[in-house]
Design an enzyme around this catalytic site. Sequence first.
Site, PDB file in Angstrom:
ATOM      1  N   CYS A   1      -1.220 -16.339 -17.606  1.00 29.00           N
ATOM      2  CA  CYS A   1      -0.328 -16.609 -18.929  1.00 29.00           C
ATOM      3  C   CYS A   1      -0.290 -15.392 -19.708  1.00 29.00           C
ATOM      4  O   CYS A   1      -1.337 -14.808 -20.022  1.00 29.00           O
ATOM      5  CB  CYS A   1      -0.958 -17.702 -19.768  1.00 29.00           C
ATOM      6  SG  CYS A   1      -1.034 -19.224 -18.936  1.00 29.00           S
TER       7      CYS A   1
ATOM      8  N   ARG B   1       2.193 -12.015 -15.880  1.00 33.82           N
ATOM      9  CA  ARG B   1       0.853 -12.864 -15.933  1.00 33.82           C
ATOM     10  C   ARG B   1       1.017 -14.338 -15.525  1.00 33.82           C
ATOM     11  O   ARG B   1       0.092 -14.973 -15.655  1.00 33.82           O
ATOM     12  CB  ARG B   1       0.570 -12.657 -17.376  1.00 33.82           C
ATOM     13  CG  ARG B   1       0.108 -11.452 -17.849  1.00 33.82           C
ATOM     14  CD  ARG B   1      -0.355 -11.521 -19.162  1.00 33.82           C
ATOM     15  NE  ARG B   1      -1.528 -11.976 -19.488  1.00 33.82           N
ATOM     16  CZ  ARG B   1      -2.523 -11.307 -19.618  1.00 33.82           C
ATOM     17  NH1 ARG B   1      -2.507 -10.216 -19.121  1.00 33.82           N
ATOM     18  NH2 ARG B   1      -3.723 -11.839 -19.725  1.00 33.82           N
TER      19      ARG B   1
ATOM     20  N   TRP C   1       1.056 -19.630 -16.175  1.00 31.36           N
ATOM     21  CA  TRP C   1       0.912 -19.819 -14.750  1.00 31.36           C
ATOM     22  C   TRP C   1       0.097 -21.268 -14.940  1.00 31.36           C
ATOM     23  O   TRP C   1      -0.805 -21.327 -15.778  1.00 31.36           O
ATOM     24  CB  TRP C   1      -0.073 -18.770 -14.508  1.00 31.36           C
ATOM     25  CG  TRP C   1      -0.571 -18.818 -13.137  1.00 31.36           C
ATOM     26  CD1 TRP C   1       0.231 -18.312 -12.010  1.00 31.36           C
ATOM     27  CD2 TRP C   1      -1.846 -19.287 -12.681  1.00 31.36           C
ATOM     28  NE1 TRP C   1      -0.505 -18.584 -11.013  1.00 31.36           N
ATOM     29  CE2 TRP C   1      -1.786 -19.180 -11.187  1.00 31.36           C
ATOM     30  CE3 TRP C   1      -2.985 -20.017 -13.133  1.00 31.36           C
ATOM     31  CZ2 TRP C   1      -2.447 -19.524 -10.314  1.00 31.36           C
ATOM     32  CZ3 TRP C   1      -3.918 -20.240 -12.485  1.00 31.36           C
ATOM     33  CH2 TRP C   1      -3.930 -20.027 -11.211  1.00 31.36           C
TER      34      TRP C   1
ATOM     35  N   ASN D   1      -3.594 -18.818 -24.033  1.00 30.17           N
ATOM     36  CA  ASN D   1      -3.839 -18.295 -22.506  1.00 30.17           C
ATOM     37  C   ASN D   1      -5.586 -18.376 -22.411  1.00 30.17           C
ATOM     38  O   ASN D   1      -6.324 -17.994 -23.119  1.00 30.17           O
ATOM     39  CB  ASN D   1      -3.767 -16.617 -22.535  1.00 30.17           C
ATOM     40  CG  ASN D   1      -4.307 -16.005 -21.282  1.00 30.17           C
ATOM     41  OD1 ASN D   1      -4.260 -16.661 -20.316  1.00 30.17           O
ATOM     42  ND2 ASN D   1      -4.585 -14.834 -21.148  1.00 30.17           N
ATOM     43  N   GLY D   2      -5.912 -19.288 -21.377  1.00 27.32           N
ATOM     44  CA  GLY D   2      -7.359 -19.508 -21.033  1.00 27.32           C
ATOM     45  C   GLY D   2      -7.380 -20.953 -20.600  1.00 27.32           C
ATOM     46  O   GLY D   2      -6.411 -21.632 -20.217  1.00 27.32           O
TER      47      GLY D   2
ATOM     48  N   GLU E   1      -6.733  -4.990   3.661  1.00 28.24           N
ATOM     49  CA  GLU E   1      -5.861  -4.696   2.688  1.00 28.24           C
ATOM     50  C   GLU E   1      -4.183  -5.001   3.128  1.00 28.24           C
ATOM     51  O   GLU E   1      -3.364  -5.444   2.470  1.00 28.24           O
ATOM     52  CB  GLU E   1      -6.103  -3.293   2.129  1.00 28.24           C
ATOM     53  CG  GLU E   1      -4.814  -3.130   0.770  1.00 28.24           C
ATOM     54  CD  GLU E   1      -4.902  -4.043  -0.151  1.00 28.24           C
ATOM     55  OE1 GLU E   1      -5.748  -4.889  -0.349  1.00 28.24           O
ATOM     56  OE2 GLU E   1      -4.167  -3.894  -1.062  1.00 28.24           O
TER      57      GLU E   1
ATOM     58  N   LYS F   1      -1.784  -7.744   1.867  1.00 31.18           N
ATOM     59  CA  LYS F   1      -0.297  -7.283   1.332  1.00 31.18           C
ATOM     60  C   LYS F   1       0.604  -8.090   1.977  1.00 31.18           C
ATOM     61  O   LYS F   1       1.823  -8.786   1.208  1.00 31.18           O
ATOM     62  CB  LYS F   1       0.062  -5.778   1.340  1.00 31.18           C
ATOM     63  CG  LYS F   1      -0.759  -4.849   0.674  1.00 31.18           C
ATOM     64  CD  LYS F   1      -0.179  -5.032  -0.988  1.00 31.18           C
ATOM     65  CE  LYS F   1      -0.975  -5.776  -1.843  1.00 31.18           C
ATOM     66  NZ  LYS F   1      -2.474  -5.569  -2.353  1.00 31.18           N
TER      67      LYS F   1
ATOM     68  N   GLU G   1       0.573 -12.058   0.911  1.00 30.29           N
ATOM     69  CA  GLU G   1       0.929 -12.470  -0.365  1.00 30.29           C
ATOM     70  C   GLU G   1       2.219 -12.127  -0.845  1.00 30.29           C
ATOM     71  O   GLU G   1       3.001 -13.117  -1.543  1.00 30.29           O
ATOM     72  CB  GLU G   1      -0.067 -11.904  -1.398  1.00 30.29           C
ATOM     73  CG  GLU G   1      -0.013 -10.434  -1.876  1.00 30.29           C
ATOM     74  CD  GLU G   1      -0.951  -9.799  -3.026  1.00 30.29           C
ATOM     75  OE1 GLU G   1      -1.360 -10.726  -3.554  1.00 30.29           O
ATOM     76  OE2 GLU G   1      -1.157  -8.685  -2.766  1.00 30.29           O
TER      77      GLU G   1
ATOM     78  N   HIS H   1     -14.482 -10.975  20.643  1.00 28.94           N
ATOM     79  CA  HIS H   1     -15.315 -11.837  20.419  1.00 28.94           C
ATOM     80  C   HIS H   1     -14.693 -13.278  19.594  1.00 28.94           C
ATOM     81  O   HIS H   1     -15.307 -14.132  19.267  1.00 28.94           O
ATOM     82  CB  HIS H   1     -16.394 -11.622  19.331  1.00 28.94           C
ATOM     83  CG  HIS H   1     -17.015 -10.229  19.846  1.00 28.94           C
ATOM     84  ND1 HIS H   1     -18.097 -10.500  20.897  1.00 28.94           N
ATOM     85  CD2 HIS H   1     -17.123  -9.143  19.394  1.00 28.94           C
ATOM     86  CE1 HIS H   1     -18.804  -9.557  21.264  1.00 28.94           C
ATOM     87  NE2 HIS H   1     -18.208  -8.573  20.190  1.00 28.94           N
TER      88      HIS H   1
ATOM     89  N   LYS I   1      -0.753 -12.051 -11.891  1.00 28.20           N
ATOM     90  CA  LYS I   1      -1.371 -10.731 -11.720  1.00 28.20           C
ATOM     91  C   LYS I   1      -2.801 -10.978 -12.068  1.00 28.20           C
ATOM     92  O   LYS I   1      -3.506 -10.117 -11.652  1.00 28.20           O
ATOM     93  CB  LYS I   1      -0.413  -9.779 -12.449  1.00 28.20           C
ATOM     94  CG  LYS I   1      -0.853  -8.427 -12.368  1.00 28.20           C
ATOM     95  CD  LYS I   1      -0.485  -7.763 -11.403  1.00 28.20           C
ATOM     96  CE  LYS I   1      -0.929  -6.294 -11.247  1.00 28.20           C
ATOM     97  NZ  LYS I   1      -0.940  -5.764  -9.832  1.00 28.20           N
TER      98      LYS I   1
HETATM   99  O1  M6R Z   1      -7.170  -7.168 -11.580  1.00 33.62           O
HETATM  100  P1  M6R Z   1      -8.182  -7.259 -10.363  1.00 33.62           P
HETATM  101  O2  M6R Z   1      -8.269  -5.877  -9.706  1.00 33.62           O
HETATM  102  O3  M6R Z   1      -9.595  -7.705 -10.742  1.00 33.62           O
HETATM  103  O4  M6R Z   1      -7.730  -8.437  -9.609  1.00 33.62           O
HETATM  104  C1  M6R Z   1      -8.273  -8.920  -8.426  1.00 33.62           C
HETATM  105  C2  M6R Z   1      -7.324  -9.638  -7.444  1.00 33.62           C
HETATM  106  O5  M6R Z   1      -6.902 -10.715  -8.295  1.00 33.62           O
HETATM  107  C3  M6R Z   1      -6.313  -8.723  -7.026  1.00 33.62           C
HETATM  108  O6  M6R Z   1      -6.449  -7.572  -6.439  1.00 33.62           O
HETATM  109  C4  M6R Z   1      -5.357  -9.767  -6.038  1.00 33.62           C
HETATM  110  O7  M6R Z   1      -6.055  -9.703  -4.890  1.00 33.62           O
HETATM  111  C5  M6R Z   1      -3.771  -8.903  -5.845  1.00 33.62           C
HETATM  112  N1  M6R Z   1      -2.868 -10.107  -5.984  1.00 33.62           N
HETATM  113  C6  M6R Z   1      -3.669  -8.133  -4.722  1.00 33.62           C
HETATM  114  O8  M6R Z   1      -2.700  -7.658  -4.183  1.00 33.62           O
END
Ligand code: M6R
Length: 609
Positions: free
Chosen positions: A2, A27, A73, A98-99, A482, A486, A489, A505, A604
């Site tokens: 948010c 956000r 969000w 926000n929260g 990673e 990527k 997501e 395994h 984000k």
């Molecule tokens: O702001 P942060 O680095 O603490 O965020 C952690 C994760 O939420 C963040 O890396 C998330 O996995 C991303 N969407 C990855 O691309």
Amino acid sequence: MCGIIGAVAQRNVVPILLEGLRRLEYRGYDSAGLVVINKGLQRVRSTGRVAELAAQIGRQKTHGHLGIAHTRWATHGGPTEDNAHPHVSTNSIAVVHNGIIENHEALRTRLKSLGYDFASETDTEVIVHLIHFYYQASRDLLVAVRAAVAELQGAYAIGVVSAEAPHQLIAARRGSPLLIGVGIEENFIASDVSALLPVTQRVIYLEDGDIADIGLLGIRIFDAEGRPVERGEHVSELSADMAELGNYRHFMQKEIHEQPRAIADTLLAGVTTHSVLPGIFGPQAEDVLGKINGVRILACGTSFHAAKVAEYWIESLAGLPCRAEVASEYRYRNSVADPDTLILTLSQSGETRDTIDALIQAKKLGHKHSLAICNVPESALVRASELKFLTRAGPEIGVASTKAFTTQLVALFLLALVLGRLHGRVSVAQEKSWLDQLRELPGLVGQALALEPEISAWAERFADKHHALFLGRGAHYPIALEGALKLKEISYIHAEAYPAGELKHGPLALVDKDMPVVAVAPNDTLLEKLKSNLQEVRARGGELYVFADQDSHFSEQDGLHLLRLPSHAGPLSPIVHTVPLQLLAYHAALCKGTDVDKPRNLAKSVTVE
Ligand code: M6R
């Protein structure tokens, strides 16, 4: 999650609020809404994106000199218009939030018994009715907000306006970020400085428990005990165009291509020709880092993957035990704490609830020292840590983290060097040689970026797949993790990563002609082992996509597609090998037509558990 923004000005604030929302949309993007005071409260809300809200406002010609706005969000209640903020009480007071309010059910019951009707399923609505309740007695918005927030449990950053106070904006925060933007005869609030850059670079960060009374000409801030306090004013180094798309199609693409610059800027933070200055981690860093006996890294998502790479670097360069752990698990574990083990938190945003709470847990368990590596100055994580290092990635807007990851890796490598030197494992000559290699990095990343056309062609072959496997070994295993994150997501293709030696395994059972297997194959000491693992895949009819180094022996053959990165970059290789995996995910998402910068269900900054 948010984003909130508010403004009090002598001009129409609606364009300021809308532009701010556009910049905060990363956000959360389930719904958006706005309230302005103009002969009473005028509220416009819409499900979906800020663009839809803007279109609606354009049709209604909404305007006013005081307003608050929100991009959501969803947590409590689905992404409907009724649940969209701002929430109002008896058409006179409005709140954006926000929260998460943890005691919202008890408050809702009480407020209902006092006669308040609830129009949404949100936790936020209790805040606005509670403020209204106290306003009845005091007729003073500041007093009412103070009384209301005293009853809230959980996290909040709120902006509050009243139809009866057309020049007064009240802000309060605990646990969620909120800052004040200082203008000339106009003032603002926002979750993040980037929202305010078109109107001001002068910001005041509110601290936990603060309440601010903001007018056209003045700002009064009170701490958690209600005492007037001065909070320093900062001038942001960011400029409005840093959060603009420019000629790129998506922020993710822009941010991938910004990596050579972001890495070079991060290196500039404190690297001389011969050495890394320990002071880049804070004034007490030399003393603290010299006496620690190990490192425990706490992080989430992409930041956790950077932490996994650092395990390899810190153990091999500094000879210190290093363990990375997912913050959301650590925070609920009774781990055995060694007070002299450094707690290192990694976060792009510095707002991730799980990481902040993991740090709190670590301190509770007795860890004496903490360091945050973060991309956002003055974020909660940075403020809660003894030592800090700010990566210089610049604002990262795309939900999928890219340049924040590679700059975190640079920061971690610098930390490994400093630890290595302070613990007698890295000589002056070795340090200089590592630094020479680090300075090559922006160029090497640039060469990896030049592979984009070939990677885009590969991506077309992924678009109709439902699953993919990523393989790596050693410090490249976290890079495979990673790459898989990527891909899933932003393209919604299910992807998993394994250390290549682990394939036999179990996961080998999944391999057939429909399962593309991506291999991160640097020319390091494990390459021959990895090649054997890849043979196991080929023998089962799997199709391999291999990212190899220029100087390694590989030949393209049936079932094996090959792209060559620059020559092997030694321990820095994980950073170079990250880039093609980001591009592969980006182009696969393009082929699938997903919303690259705002993938479904995500946001984000993950400020909730
Ligand atoms: O702001 P942060 O680095 O603490 O965020 C952690 C994760 O939420 C963040 O890396 C998330 O996995 C991303 N969407 C990855 O691309």
